[in-house]
Write an enzyme that holds these catalytic residues in place. Structure first.
Site, PDB file in Angstrom:
ATOM      1  N   ASN A   1      -0.376  10.968   6.134  1.00 33.00           N
ATOM      2  CA  ASN A   1      -1.439  10.637   6.425  1.00 33.00           C
ATOM      3  C   ASN A   1      -2.465  11.778   6.747  1.00 33.00           C
ATOM      4  O   ASN A   1      -3.581  11.655   7.097  1.00 33.00           O
ATOM      5  CB  ASN A   1      -1.383   9.937   8.152  1.00 33.00           C
ATOM      6  CG  ASN A   1      -0.809   8.623   7.779  1.00 33.00           C
ATOM      7  OD1 ASN A   1      -1.302   7.766   7.340  1.00 33.00           O
ATOM      8  ND2 ASN A   1       0.550   8.545   8.417  1.00 33.00           N
TER       9      ASN A   1
ATOM     10  N   THR B   1      -0.412  -3.338  11.379  1.00 31.98           N
ATOM     11  CA  THR B   1      -1.353  -3.188  10.396  1.00 31.98           C
ATOM     12  C   THR B   1      -0.335  -4.057   9.245  1.00 31.98           C
ATOM     13  O   THR B   1       0.415  -3.427   8.442  1.00 31.98           O
ATOM     14  CB  THR B   1      -1.470  -1.947   9.328  1.00 31.98           C
ATOM     15  OG1 THR B   1      -2.114  -1.158  10.514  1.00 31.98           O
ATOM     16  CG2 THR B   1      -2.071  -2.138   8.316  1.00 31.98           C
TER      17      THR B   1
ATOM     18  N   SER C   1      -5.833   7.046   3.347  1.00 30.61           N
ATOM     19  CA  SER C   1      -5.181   5.806   3.203  1.00 30.61           C
ATOM     20  C   SER C   1      -5.914   4.957   4.327  1.00 30.61           C
ATOM     21  O   SER C   1      -6.549   5.252   5.110  1.00 30.61           O
ATOM     22  CB  SER C   1      -3.751   5.994   3.182  1.00 30.61           C
ATOM     23  OG  SER C   1      -3.416   6.593   4.407  1.00 30.61           O
TER      24      SER C   1
ATOM     25  N   GLU D   1       5.938   4.917   7.722  1.00 33.93           N
ATOM     26  CA  GLU D   1       5.643   5.965   6.973  1.00 33.93           C
ATOM     27  C   GLU D   1       6.203   7.273   7.583  1.00 33.93           C
ATOM     28  O   GLU D   1       6.229   7.451   8.946  1.00 33.93           O
ATOM     29  CB  GLU D   1       4.054   6.366   6.999  1.00 33.93           C
ATOM     30  CG  GLU D   1       3.165   5.196   6.275  1.00 33.93           C
ATOM     31  CD  GLU D   1       1.749   5.383   6.413  1.00 33.93           C
ATOM     32  OE1 GLU D   1       0.955   4.781   5.646  1.00 33.93           O
ATOM     33  OE2 GLU D   1       1.232   5.950   7.335  1.00 33.93           O
TER      34      GLU D   1
ATOM     35  N   THR E   1       0.773  -1.172  -0.104  1.00 36.01           N
ATOM     36  CA  THR E   1       0.027  -0.085   0.148  1.00 36.01           C
ATOM     37  C   THR E   1       0.972   1.118  -0.016  1.00 36.01           C
ATOM     38  O   THR E   1       1.331   1.597  -1.091  1.00 36.01           O
ATOM     39  CB  THR E   1      -1.027  -0.033   1.158  1.00 36.01           C
ATOM     40  OG1 THR E   1      -0.106  -0.150   2.731  1.00 36.01           O
ATOM     41  CG2 THR E   1      -2.124  -1.107   1.086  1.00 36.01           C
TER      42      THR E   1
ATOM     43  N   LYS F   1       3.539  -7.025   4.002  1.00 33.84           N
ATOM     44  CA  LYS F   1       3.263  -5.397   3.725  1.00 33.84           C
ATOM     45  C   LYS F   1       2.812  -4.755   5.006  1.00 33.84           C
ATOM     46  O   LYS F   1       2.211  -5.396   5.912  1.00 33.84           O
ATOM     47  CB  LYS F   1       2.024  -5.466   2.879  1.00 33.84           C
ATOM     48  CG  LYS F   1       0.761  -5.840   3.107  1.00 33.84           C
ATOM     49  CD  LYS F   1      -0.070  -4.642   3.979  1.00 33.84           C
ATOM     50  CE  LYS F   1      -0.019  -3.342   3.533  1.00 33.84           C
ATOM     51  NZ  LYS F   1      -0.897  -2.350   4.339  1.00 33.84           N
TER      52      LYS F   1
END
Lengths: 383, 383
Positions: B378, B179, B383, B259, B146, B168
């Site tokens: 974010n 996640t 997302s 991220e 993602t 992932k």
């Protein structure tokens, strides 16, 4: 107005040189009586700053004649020397004011793990005492600022009596309590047990429900001092209402000035099985970095609300959850609800309503968005 | 290598058109046996995506012949229609592969609260089946990305047998689990109870101890499939060690690609009264936004470590806490320790050691710093 709105109080705020930039950093609040009743609420963090350990002891006596507050250094995690410094601060104030050190509370805010420059702080106490004034409340409120962009004061009251207060706090804001120093004063003629009950009733639903960044401070202190100078004895409900009003006003100001924030977020949890569960769900939502980023981006990303709720142990069924953002029920029965494009998020205040469909209790938690400015303020230099 | 490193597995990864940008978004992993044993661990979030609810049921049967994974949509909070879509996905794969839908697991990742474009996903399953290959592991790993900047694979094993895997995950990484979608495969000849024990033993000390942003997903899925194709039956300890090695490798890659992160932070909690308390303290430290910002700014702000520890209920005395950052004991006995200027934080990996001085248990938690890039990723888009 601040802490000198009520009769019987004097205050001062000066630059003692604790802050390297020369800004005001030392405040003094003095209760000239006739009463010197006082109540206090302190951080529930187990790592407590020296002034918290000191002031907790002072408050056990139920009487406070003066409060010395400094910004520019938290005096937390400073070991025995830090405690000695707090003690010396109270002793110096006692000497200057002609009172017992055992009735002098001390509060500090700033960087953790650094000793205070006592060679500047102690002379500052004499200077502040010389500037004490019945109009000094604003200056005191200014002297306790750290990363606050504005000073915070509030006032309420009834016939012939007043409750006034000042607060600082902009980061490390989380329940029990937020990172903050708060001094409230009143000229109502009330005893310590009454003050204590009113203060706890108020903080439980105000400061304890403001959660800016989930980080709990080592220094949080909320004091309520009564001079009795009005000679008025208000009824408990009326007095408690005024204290709660001032606390709510100050808590709202803290959230509004949170570090880097561009949005104030009001999280309403409704139809919970109990108030405790409503508070738990609200706090959990308020601590979702992903949600806080989405709100910053004006994205009504309700999936991040549901994923936060799902981590709690509160009573709810996933397929009965409803979520509204600014009044639009974007999630109904745990699934896609009304069109998210209907949500207008242009304004600073954002209201998230989480309906647990599990009872009739509710609670409101305040938080703010997570922004690049928050990251910058908390990474570019020590605070 | 990925999921096709072990014998008996084929995989494919294609662009089915689920993602608007045309990137690969559908992966298929098929176990051609002779065994079809499988174990799974799923999110502990009470709000579970449709594919999690489906796959939990499939795993109860202890056999999995294929896994269909899609990025581009989480199929979470999508109500009865979402569950029907997952069911239809398994049915289509069953039809194409000639197996029972009851042995086909489904995993999804992407935005919560949006229905999947089944008109593109279902035809994609046939296309992926046509491209199945014993060399398809990398393509499958790419198709489940993602916001991941790189695809993640790992391999370990023993004499004649192999464990391989893909993962992932880049945001919404928090314990129980992060996640992520993870598929592990092995050609070891082991039954479902053995796989289940090895998988739980491994995830408990790897994925469950990676906490990027404190946000727990609705979709986390970790599957371990065994084909038995090697004919080798490794001893439990040897096998469990290989599974743990692959999980640790993948978990480390997840943190490394979190991220916006610029630092990988290894939090070692030592001398705790119990492992559970060590984990609790480590997680609490890992969730301090203030600390994560400080690390981003290469500021060895140990006061933020102590203020985080102080919010836990773990056994410790505040004046016996010690904290090292990159090997420098900046906090000793709860107070100022060695010179913080000695701490070198120029490198990507930062090690925080928290010594609770309360016992002999320890744990390691991985997290990363909080950056303006995280906020941007974010907040700028859903997302």
């Amino acid at each position: 107005m601040s802490v000198t709105a009520a009769k019987g109080f004097q205050a001062a705020g000066i630059a003692a040189g604790i802050k390297a930039n020369g800004n005001p950093d030392l405040a003094l609040v003095v209760n000239s009586g006739p009463r010197r009743a006082a109540a206090g609420v302190f951080t529930s963090n187990r790592v407590k700053a020296a002034p918290v350990l000191w002031s907790e002891q002072v408050l056990k006596g139920g009487a406070v004649t003066a409060v010395v507050l400094n910004s520019g250094g938290a005096n937390a995690c400073t070991g025995p020397q830090g405690f000695q410094d707090t003690h010396a601060t109270a002793e110096r104030a006692a000497e200057v004011l002609g009172h017992s050190a055992g009735e002098i509370a001390v509060a500090s805010t700033g960087l953790i793990g650094v000793l205070l420059p006592m060679d500047r702080l102690l002379p500052g106490i004499g200077q502040a005492a010389a500037e004490l004034s019945e109009h000094g409340g604003e200056k005191a409120a200014i002297a306790i600022k750290t990363t606050d962009t504005v000073h915070k004061t509030a006032v309420a009251g009834g016939a012939g009596w007043t409750v006034g207060g000042m607060a600082k706090g902009a980061g490390m804001l989380a329940p029990g309590l937020a990172t903050m120093l708060v001094v409230l004063t009143t000229d109502a003629d009330l005893d310590t047990p009454t003050l204590d009950k009113a203060l706890r009733d108020a903080t439980r639903v105000t400061f304890d429900r403001a959660d800016s960044d989930g980080c709990m401070s080592t220094n949080d202190t909320v004091l309520l001092l009564a001079s009795g100078a009005s000679g008025v004895v208000p009824g408990y409900d009326e007095f408690a209402d005024a204290v709660r009003t001032v606390c709510a006003d100050l808590a709202r100001q803290l959230i509004g000035d949170a570090e880097g924030a561009s949005k104030d977020i009001r999280i309403e949890v409704v139809n919970a099985a109990s108030e405790d569960e409503a508070v738990d769900v609200g706090r959990t939502i308020s601590r979702s970095n992903l949600l806080k980023c989405a709100i910053h981006g004006e994205d009504p990303n309700w999936g991040r609300v549901l994923s936060a709720i799902g981590t709690t142990s509160a009573a709810f069924e996933p397929d009965r959850l409803n979520v509204a953002i600014n009044g639009v029920w974007v999630c109904r029965n745990g699934s896609v609800g009304d069109d998210r494009d209907l949500v207008d998020m242009r304004f600073r205040e954002v209201v998230i309503t989480a309906d647990l469909a599990a009872g009739d209790a509710s609670a409101v938690i305040w938080t703010n968005d997570l922004t690049a400015d928050y990251v910058h303020e908390n990474s570019a230099y020590s605070s």
